[in-house]
Structure formats: structure tokens, C-alpha cells
Design a protein around this motif. Structure first.
Motif, PDB file in Angstrom:
ATOM      1  N   GLY A 406       0.803  -1.221   0.000  1.00 26.51           N
ATOM      2  CA  GLY A 406       0.000   0.000   0.000  1.00 26.51           C
ATOM      3  C   GLY A 406       0.831   1.264   0.000  1.00 26.51           C
ATOM      4  N   LYS A 407       1.940   1.248   0.775  1.00 25.02           N
ATOM      5  CA  LYS A 407       2.711   2.503   0.872  1.00 25.02           C
ATOM      6  C   LYS A 407       3.392   2.858  -0.454  1.00 25.02           C
ATOM      7  N   CYS A 408       3.761   1.832  -1.240  1.00 26.48           N
ATOM      8  CA  CYS A 408       4.321   2.115  -2.575  1.00 26.48           C
ATOM      9  C   CYS A 408       3.245   2.726  -3.456  1.00 26.48           C
ATOM     10  N   VAL A 409       2.041   2.167  -3.312  1.00 29.51           N
ATOM     11  CA  VAL A 409       0.920   2.663  -4.107  1.00 29.51           C
ATOM     12  C   VAL A 409       0.646   4.119  -3.744  1.00 29.51           C
ATOM     13  N   LYS A 410       0.769   4.419  -2.461  1.00 36.02           N
ATOM     14  CA  LYS A 410       0.529   5.780  -1.999  1.00 36.02           C
ATOM     15  C   LYS A 410       1.466   6.740  -2.715  1.00 36.02           C
ATOM     16  N   ASP A 420      -3.739  -2.455   2.871  1.00 43.92           N
ATOM     17  CA  ASP A 420      -2.305  -2.634   3.091  1.00 43.92           C
ATOM     18  C   ASP A 420      -1.609  -3.094   1.817  1.00 43.92           C
ATOM     19  N   GLU A 421      -2.371  -3.820   1.002  1.00 43.03           N
ATOM     20  CA  GLU A 421      -1.802  -4.333  -0.245  1.00 43.03           C
ATOM     21  C   GLU A 421      -2.735  -4.047  -1.408  1.00 43.03           C
ATOM     22  N   TYR A 422      -2.133  -3.931  -2.581  1.00 47.18           N
ATOM     23  CA  TYR A 422      -2.925  -3.719  -3.799  1.00 47.18           C
ATOM     24  C   TYR A 422      -2.509  -4.746  -4.845  1.00 47.18           C
ATOM     25  N   VAL A 423      -3.491  -5.179  -5.618  1.00 52.83           N
ATOM     26  CA  VAL A 423      -3.160  -5.976  -6.794  1.00 52.83           C
ATOM     27  C   VAL A 423      -2.829  -4.975  -7.893  1.00 52.83           C
ATOM     28  N   LEU A 424      -1.702  -5.202  -8.554  1.00 52.58           N
ATOM     29  CA  LEU A 424      -1.355  -4.325  -9.676  1.00 52.58           C
ATOM     30  C   LEU A 424      -1.407  -5.157 -10.950  1.00 52.58           C
ATOM     31  N   LEU A 425      -2.326  -4.779 -11.825  1.00 52.80           N
ATOM     32  CA  LEU A 425      -2.438  -5.473 -13.111  1.00 52.80           C
ATOM     33  C   LEU A 425      -1.909  -4.543 -14.192  1.00 52.80           C
ATOM     34  N   THR A 426      -1.029  -5.069 -15.034  1.00 54.49           N
ATOM     35  CA  THR A 426      -0.557  -4.228 -16.135  1.00 54.49           C
ATOM     36  C   THR A 426      -0.932  -4.885 -17.453  1.00 54.49           C
ATOM     37  N   PHE A 427      -1.391  -4.057 -18.374  1.00 52.16           N
ATOM     38  CA  PHE A 427      -1.751  -4.500 -19.723  1.00 52.16           C
ATOM     39  C   PHE A 427      -0.884  -3.697 -20.677  1.00 52.16           C
ATOM     40  N   LYS A 428       0.128  -4.373 -21.222  1.00 54.03           N
ATOM     41  CA  LYS A 428       1.113  -3.657 -22.023  1.00 54.03           C
ATOM     42  C   LYS A 428       1.020  -4.128 -23.475  1.00 54.03           C
ATOM     43  N   ASP A 429       0.752  -3.181 -24.363  1.00 59.48           N
ATOM     44  CA  ASP A 429       0.675  -3.568 -25.771  1.00 59.48           C
ATOM     45  C   ASP A 429       1.797  -2.907 -26.560  1.00 59.48           C
ATOM     46  N   THR A 430       2.029  -3.422 -27.766  1.00 60.57           N
ATOM     47  CA  THR A 430       3.055  -2.833 -28.634  1.00 60.57           C
ATOM     48  C   THR A 430       2.369  -2.188 -29.838  1.00 60.57           C
ATOM     49  N   GLY A 431       1.233  -1.562 -29.559  1.00 61.82           N
ATOM     50  CA  GLY A 431       0.430  -0.997 -30.643  1.00 61.82           C
ATOM     51  C   GLY A 431       0.804   0.426 -31.012  1.00 61.82           C
ATOM     52  N   LYS A 432      -0.204   1.146 -31.480  1.00 60.14           N
ATOM     53  CA  LYS A 432       0.007   2.486 -32.026  1.00 60.14           C
ATOM     54  C   LYS A 432       0.501   3.496 -31.004  1.00 60.14           C
ATOM     55  N   VAL A 485       0.743   1.242 -21.878  1.00 58.51           N
ATOM     56  CA  VAL A 485       0.620   0.362 -20.719  1.00 58.51           C
ATOM     57  C   VAL A 485      -0.486   0.910 -19.827  1.00 58.51           C
ATOM     58  N   PHE A 486      -1.430   0.071 -19.498  1.00 60.53           N
ATOM     59  CA  PHE A 486      -2.468   0.444 -18.535  1.00 60.53           C
ATOM     60  C   PHE A 486      -2.138  -0.246 -17.213  1.00 60.53           C
ATOM     61  N   TYR A 487      -2.203   0.526 -16.149  1.00 65.54           N
ATOM     62  CA  TYR A 487      -1.944  -0.022 -14.809  1.00 65.54           C
ATOM     63  C   TYR A 487      -3.247   0.037 -14.021  1.00 65.54           C
ATOM     64  N   VAL A 488      -3.659  -1.093 -13.497  1.00 64.66           N
ATOM     65  CA  VAL A 488      -4.875  -1.103 -12.690  1.00 64.66           C
ATOM     66  C   VAL A 488      -4.497  -1.500 -11.263  1.00 64.66           C
ATOM     67  N   TYR A 489      -4.766  -0.621 -10.322  1.00 63.88           N
ATOM     68  CA  TYR A 489      -4.503  -0.904  -8.907  1.00 63.88           C
ATOM     69  C   TYR A 489      -5.835  -1.217  -8.230  1.00 63.88           C
ATOM     70  N   LEU A 490      -5.910  -2.355  -7.571  1.00 62.78           N
ATOM     71  CA  LEU A 490      -7.137  -2.697  -6.861  1.00 62.78           C
ATOM     72  C   LEU A 490      -6.798  -3.084  -5.425  1.00 62.78           C
ATOM     73  N   PRO A 491      -7.507  -2.523  -4.445  1.00 63.31           N
ATOM     74  CA  PRO A 491      -7.194  -2.874  -3.056  1.00 63.31           C
ATOM     75  C   PRO A 491      -7.468  -4.353  -2.781  1.00 63.31           C
ATOM     76  N   VAL A 492      -6.521  -5.004  -2.126  1.00 63.40           N
ATOM     77  CA  VAL A 492      -6.681  -6.422  -1.810  1.00 63.40           C
ATOM     78  C   VAL A 492      -7.664  -6.567  -0.650  1.00 63.40           C
ATOM     79  N   SER A 493      -8.584  -7.516  -0.796  1.00 67.28           N
ATOM     80  CA  SER A 493      -9.570  -7.745   0.249  1.00 67.28           C
ATOM     81  C   SER A 493      -9.015  -8.768   1.237  1.00 67.28           C
ATOM     82  N   LYS A 494      -9.303  -8.551   2.514  1.00 64.92           N
ATOM     83  CA  LYS A 494      -8.847  -9.502   3.531  1.00 64.92           C
ATOM     84  C   LYS A 494      -9.712 -10.756   3.502  1.00 64.92           C
ATOM     85  N   GLU A 495     -10.939 -10.582   2.971  1.00 64.20           N
ATOM     86  CA  GLU A 495     -11.816 -11.742   2.850  1.00 64.20           C
ATOM     87  C   GLU A 495     -11.403 -12.528   1.621  1.00 64.20           C
ATOM     88  N   TYR A 496     -11.538 -13.836   1.694  1.00 61.44           N
ATOM     89  CA  TYR A 496     -11.163 -14.635   0.534  1.00 61.44           C
ATOM     90  C   TYR A 496     -12.388 -15.089  -0.229  1.00 61.44           C
TER      91      TYR A 496
END
Lengths: 626, 122
Positions: A406-410, A420-432, A485-496
Motif C-alpha cells: 500500500g505505501k508504494c501505491v501511496k 495494506d496491499e494492492y493488486v497491480l495489473l498491467t496490460f502492455k501492448d506494442t500498438g500504435k 501500458v495500462f496499470y490497474v490498482y485494486l485494493p486487496v480484500s482480507k476476505e477470501y
């Protein structure tokens, strides 16, 4: 004689009143003459020095190691100068400058020399202070996180510090020192204007100015200048303090973007709401009209077209409401990688041959709090977007899922964090890729680079709205011609993501799957919600399962694009049931004739239009099971 | 025949609803905002209310609370073109406050009528 004696008196007086210690030394290293200043310094009378050797006066070691070599050099005919630090009884330890000059010559040989010793202690000490101060300043200047540049009034660079070199991305000071400050400004006149302003006012904060680095890339900087004047008040040199404001500018822009999207969202959300009201009237009257008209006539066909258009319009208003975060999301803990894999699987099934997809999941089994169908839309929109950017020349799409603190995300997002934690998804293309102006608009609703009629320009807006609703963030970086590159940050849930629901309450749902991917996400969403799912592969099996008292489902969900079971088979099977099983129909916005028939047949309890959110489907299930 | 109160600020929509209910022989009362609905509410002749949620004066949420208080047996259907209060949608709030059914605009009028019939039967 008197005349001579008078001249000698004057010479003696001058010599004795000199502030330097003066003496005459012969080839035997004996003092032949010394002045009063010399005697005073040594606190002796004249007679006690004259006739003594230098060794006796200065000590054997000092004479042998320091003085003798210099004196010998002088006896060879040279003027000798050196600095020495020594002690005299009356002055103490001080710095002196010693000069030996040859004065008497006999037969081409130097026979005597004149020794002058000047007290340079004050000078020496201030010199040392200056060196120390300079050293201190150099340290300060290097450690300061601000670039520093000094140039003359013509712009010729005289001095730069390390932070400045860092800003312009140059390691070698020399490459900069042979240049003019104009080389680093995006336009020549900038320096001229700054100089004119500095002539009026010696110190000026110029604000944001773009500097060019050695490669020609522009860097936003905050610059202040100071014009130094010489003793007669003429301009002497200019000092510049330069701060790299790239990050500041980026954060500023991001804030502006967010505010802009919020404003557009509020506006668009209001319009969508009003439109839904109007659409309600249109669809209501169209339906009333349809009821009054005999079926399958030209007129009823025309009314159907109105109804179809209303459904399409509704799908758009719905997307706008999602973008403006006016749609409530039914959130459950969702396994991100499961949804991601599903989406990738779907995209791969329709992948053009010139595009490859690479995926890397660094941490599996991470949960986020989301509506799985909405999360699926986010991933699908981003991947579709990437593929469109690459459709002309092909390329590769790399999808990565990682977990960051989380603190890096901050730091990256410069905003408050919710986990406290985030999922970071990156979608990187080699397009236009995109230029800056395009990049700053991509999340705006109806903004599209595609030709009219191809796509509504709502995909990324909807994506943005969904991510924002999940308290996440979506960022993009792009280079024209290179890709995005698209970066998606999503807060991690403590519930599973958990499916353990009391079995006795578990309702059985028969899901007749349509389009593979949507069904997979839907079934995952329903299982996450605690329903038991069953499926059939053909209408024979459907008939058997429906007539089996024990295995019979509580509810049937039919996706109209199902390839296994056609609407007429469904109709037949359901109609034969003594006890009616509630049925939910999911279709595209525009209905075909068979679907319309099914809808009016009376067996359909609820009708949902794609894209369906988890919330909608849950509500429909609850309503149907009442 | 049962009495239905329609609370809707959009005139055309209100008329469309009225037309459909009158056609099915319900007696219909109208109000063009929440305040009107509350002030002129007649419990004895009103069995069901169809109310919009975002309206000038008093909103639909207030209507639901007030009318349920005045006549606990009343059936209420909330309709809305979308919108949220905090994390929850207006429609979900309406449900929480006692609405018996909710519909997002645009909705199928036949589905709405079907629901009205079901609610009036129970």
C-alpha cells in the motif's frame, strides 16, 4: 662624503622601517646585515645576529632541510621564492613568504644574496577560509536537490552542479561546460527575456520553464534566476536554480484529469438519468401500442424497432451511469487471477493471428472486493483496447498480475490508500500508442479514435468508473508509435473468495450457457454467491433433468445465444412441466424474432439485457424465487 | 376496484402510467412530487403507490417512509432512472425503506402491471 653618508642613512631608514625582515647573507651562510624588523622578530639586538650563521639562528635541521637548498639555488643565480610556516620569538608561528635575490657578483659568481621575509599569515588564513568555504559550498551545492547553473551575460555556461547534470541526463560536466544556456531552452528567446527581466529586478522566480536535455527531450522545470553585478554595478554573471518538476506536473495533471472526469461524470450522469425517464415514456407507449396492434403486422414490426432502439439507448445510459459511478455494484470477494484467466481465455479464442498474448501471474489466489462481472468487463475492455491498437501491424499484449504494498501505491498514486496491499495489473501492448493530448482524454465518455459507428467510446469510461467504484485506480503511460501500458490498482480484500454456504439453503440453478466467456464469469459469480450450478449439454438432457423430481433445479437461466439448446426446445420442455420452474432470459439489446416469442410465451419470469451485472442477476434470482 | 397513486414529476411518464392503469380499470390518483403525494394522500382509496425517487420538493424515499407510516398495509413500487446515495443505489435504499418492488427506468410496462397485480392479490 657627507652626501654619501646622508644617502646611506636614508637607505638604512627605509630598510629598517620596512615591514619585511631583510638580511644579507654571504656564501658561507653567514648574516652580514639584518634590519630592525628582523631583530625585533627574533627579539635580539643587531650585533648578536650579524656574523652568525643561518644554522645557528634557525637551528641545524631547519637550515639543512629547508633553507640551504633554496639559498644554494639563489647562489646559482636565480631568484627564489617559497612559502614557509615558522616560529619567531615575538610573532609566534605564522606563514611567511621568503624571497632570496642574488645581489653581489664577483667573477660571474654570486657572492651575496638579499633575503626578504614577508608576513603573509593574514592572507594565508583568509585564503584557507575561502578554500574551506568553497569546499563547504561545493558540498552544499552537490547535496542540494536543486540544479545550479552559472553563466555569463552572454549565456556561456561557467559552472553547473551534479543535480543539474542529473536533470538534463548528462554524466559528463565537460559536455555542458562548452555550451551556451540557450542550447538547453526549447526556444532561444527564453534566455533573452529572462536576462532583460533580471536587469530590471536582480532576483526572479520564473516559474515553469521547459528545458531540453541532450537528446532534445523537454523536461518541465521550475527556474529562479539571480543576476550578480560587479564592483562598478555592471552585470557580471547569472545564477540559476533549477528544479525538475516532472513529478509535480504529473501529479497536477492527474488531479486535473480526475477533476475533469468527475465533472463530466456528474454532467453525464444527470443526462443519463433524465434520458432514462424519457426512455421510460417511449418504451411504455411503444409497449402499449404493441399490445393494441395485431402481431406480425408491418405496424407491429415498426413498433418493435422502437422498442429495440430503446433497449440500445438503455444500454448506453447504463454505461454512462457506470462511468459516473451511479450504479451500485454488488461486491463479493473475488479471486482476481481466476477472472483474469477467464478473460484471457476468452480473448484468445478470437485472437487475430498477428497478435500474441503473454500473461504472468506473480501471485495467485489474491482476492479483491468486486462484482466479478464488472471486473471481467474491466479486463475485457483493456484487452480489447490493446488489440485494437495493434490490429494494423500486430504485436504482443503482456498481462501481468502482481501484489504491491500500500505505501508504494501511496507514492505512485499520491492519494490516500484503503488497503495494506494492492493488486497491480498491467496490460502492455506494442500498438500504435498515443500522444499526450490523446492520452489525457481516453477516459472521457464518447471519446473515440475509431471511425463513427465503430464502438461508442464508452469502454474505457466504463472501465474507469468500475475501477473507481472499487476504490482502485487506473493509470496509463504511452508512447506514440511504441505502445501503451495500462496499470490497474485494486485494493486487496482480507476476505477470501469463498463458496462455503450452508448447503441446506443452497438453491440449484440450471444455467444454459451461451457465449462461453460470459457464461464462465457468470457461473463463477453465482457460485461465489453461494448457488449450486448445474448444466446440460443438449435438450434431451434438459428434458431428463427437468422431469427428475430430485434433481430438478429451482431456477433456470437461459442465455439466448446458447448453441446447445434452442429457444423452441426450451419452450417445449418448460411448458410440459406441471410445476412451473421460474426462468430468467438473458439476451443482447436487440431481440430477434425467436427471442421475442420466448419472451411473450409466459414462461419467462425475468428478462435481463447484456451486459449483466452480478447485482442484476442476483436481484432477478431473488425475485424469481419468491 | 383498487386505487393506485402515481408519484412522478415527469408529466409524460405519469400520463403513460395513468393510461395503462386506467385501461385495466384501476382508479388512479396522481401527484407530481413527493410533497404533493404526502399532503394529498388518501389512505382509504389508495392501495398501491408507484413512485419515482428523485423528485423536487420531497423525494421518493420520504414518500415511502411517510406513506408506510400512514398506512402500513400499502404496497409500494419504486421506479428510478438511476443514481446513488453514498454507496447504495436509490432503488436499493427504497427497498430497504419498505418498497415492495423496484424497477429501473426504462422498464417494461407489462412487467410493471404484472407486478402490480401480484402485489394487490397478496
Amino acid at each position: 662624503m657627507r652626501f654619501i653618508s646622508k644617502e646611506k642613512d636614508i637607505a638604512d631608514q627605509i630598510i629598517n622601517n620596512s615591514r619585511s625582515m631583510i638580511s644579507v647573507i654571504n656564501r658561507d651562510y653567514i648574516y652580514e646585515k639584518v634590519n630592525s624588523t628582523f631583530c625585533n622578530a627574533h627579539m635580539v639586538v643587531n650585533d648578536s645576529i650579524v656574523g652568525k650563521s643561518l644554522g645557528e639562528v634557525w637551528g641545524k635541521d631547519t637550515f639543512e632541510n629547508v633553507i640551504k637548498q633554496n639559498i644554494d639555488k639563489c647562489f646559482s643565480g636565480k631568484i627564489v621564492r617559497y612559502e614557509a610556516f615558522f616560529n619567531t620569538p615575538s610573532l609566534g608561528s605564522r606563514y611567511f613568504e621568503v624571497v632570496f635575490r642574488p645581489v653581489s657578483f664577483e667573477g660571474g659568481k654570486v657572492t651575496r644574496l638579499l633575503a626578504e621575509t614577508f608576513d603573509i599569515d593574514d592572507l594565508k588564513r583568509s585564503e584557507r577560509t575561502i578554500i574551506e568555504k568553497e569546499e563547504e559550498f561545493r558540498k552544499f551545492e552537490t547535496n542540494l536537490p536543486v540544479g545550479f547553473l552559472r553563466c555569463d551575460v552572454n549565456g556561456k555556461i561557467l559552472h553547473v552542479n551534479k543535480p543539474f547534470l542529473k536533470i538534463i541526463g548528462c554524466k559528463d560536466e565537460k559536455l555542458v561546460l562548452e555550451r551556451n544556456i540557450r542550447d538547453f531552452y526549447s526556444e532561444d528567446c527564453i534566455f533573452e527575456i529572462q536576462y532583460i527581466r533580471l536587469l530590471e529586478n536582480n532576483t526572479i522566480a520564473f516559474g515553469r520553464v521547459y528545458l531540453k536535455n541532450l537528446e532534445g527531450t523537454e523536461i518541465p522545470c521550475r527556474i529562479s534566476g539571480f543576476l550578480a553585478l560587479d564592483g562598478s554595478g555592471n552585470p557580471s554573471y547569472i545564477d540559476f536554480a533549477i528544479e525538475d518538476s516532472t513529478r509535480e506536473l504529473m501529479l497536477e495533471n492527474r488531479l486535473l484529469q480526475a477533476q475533469k472526469l468527475e465533472t463530466i461524470g456528474a454532467l453525464a450522469g444527470g443526462i443519463a438519468h433524465d434520458f432514462n425517464n424519457i426512455l421510460a415514456t417511449i418504451s411504455g407507449y411503444a409497449e402499449l401500442l404493441q399490445d393494441d396492434l395485431p402481431q406480425q403486422t408491418e405496424l407491429s414490426e415498426k413498433v418493435s424497432k422502437i422498442q429495440g432502439a430503446v433497449l440500445k439507448a438503455r444500454s448506453i445510459t447504463n454505461q454512462i451511469l457506470t462511468f459516473s459511478r451511479q450504479v451500485e455494484q454488488e461486491k463479493v470477494p473475488v479471486n482476481v487471477s481466476a477472472v483474469l484467466k477467464e478473460t484471457i481465455g476468452f480473448v484468445k479464442s478470437a485472437l487475430p493471428s498477428n497478435i500474441i498474448i503473454k500473461s504472468r501471474i506473480i501471485k495467485n489466489g489474491v482476492s479483491v472486493y468486486a462484482d466479478p462481472t464488472q471486473l471481467f468487463r474491466v479486463f475485457l475492455n483493456l484487452m480489447t483496447n490493446a488489440m485494437q491498437a495493434m490490429e494494423d501491424n500486430g504485436g504482443s499484449l503482456s498481462v501481468t498480475q502482481a501484489v504491491v504494498e500500500g505505501k508504494c501505491v501511496k507514492h505512485d498514486l499520491n492519494k490516500g490508500i484503503v488497503a495494506d496491499e494492492y493488486v497491480l495489473l498491467t496490460f502492455k501492448d506494442t500498438g500504435k500508442g498515443m500522444d499526450q493530448s490523446l492520452k489525457s482524454r481516453i477516459f472521457e465518455p464518447f471519446f473515440t479514435t475509431r471511425e463513427v459507428g465503430k464502438g461508442t467510446g464508452l469502454g474505457l469510461s466504463v472501465t474507469h468508473g468500475i475501477v473507481a467504484e472499487m476504490e482502485g485506480e487506473i493509470l496509463v503511460s504511452s508512447k506514440k508509435g511504441k505502445g501503451s501500458v495500462f496499470y490497474v490498482y485494486l485494493p486487496v480484500s482480507k476476505e477470501y473468495a469463498d463458496t462455503s454456504v450452508d448447503q441446506s439453503y443452497k438453491k440449484r440453478i440450471l444455467l444454459i450457457k451461451g457465449n462461453k466467456y460470459e457464461s464462465s464469469v457468470l457461473s463463477m459469480a453465482l457460485e461465489n454467491s453461494g448457488y449450486e450450478l448445474i448444466s446440460v449439454s443438449d435438450h434431451g438432457q434438459l428434458g431428463r433433468i427437468m422431469s427428475d423430481d430430485k434433481g430438478r433445479p429451482d431456477l433456470l437461466i437461459y442465455m439466448s445465444d446458447s448453441r446447445q439448446i434452442e429457444p423452441k426446445h426450451l419452450f417445449e420442455v418448460v411448458r410440459q412441466q406441471k410445476e412451473k420452474i421460474p426462468c430468467i432470459l438473458i439476451t443482447e439489446p436487440n431481440l430477434d424474432l425467436l427471442e421475442e416469442k420466448l419472451l411473450t410465451s409466459g414462461i419467462i419470469k425475468q428478462h435481463l439485457i447484456k451486459p449483466v451485472s452480478l447485482k442484476e442477476i442476483r436481484n432477478a434470482i431473488q425475485e424469481s424465487l419468491k | 376496484m383498487a386505487g393506485i397513486l402515481i408519484v412522478e414529476d415527469e408529466k409524460e411518464l405519469r400520463e403513460m402510467l395513468k393510461l395503462s392503469f386506467v385501461k385495466r380499470k384501476y382508479s388512479v390518483l396522481e401527484a407530481e412530487n413527493g410533497k404533493d403525494a404526502i399532503v394529498h394522500f388518501r389512505p382509504s382509496v389508495t392501495d398501491l403507490v408507484v413512485t419515482d425517487l428523485i423528485m423536487p420538493e420531497e423525494d421518493g424515499l420520504k414518500v415511502i417512509m411517510k406513506l408506510k407510516e400512514l398506512k402500513p398495509s400499502i404496497k409500494i413500487i419504486a421506479i428510478s432512472g438511476g443514481g446513488k446515495v453514498g454507496p447504495a443505489s436509490y432503488l436499493n435504499l427504497a427497498k430497504a425503506l419498505g418498497a415492495d418492488a423496484t424497477f429501473s427506468k426504462p422498464f417494461s410496462i407489462n412487467e410493471l402491471i404484472q407486478r402490480v397485480e401480484e402485489l394487490l392479490k397478496s
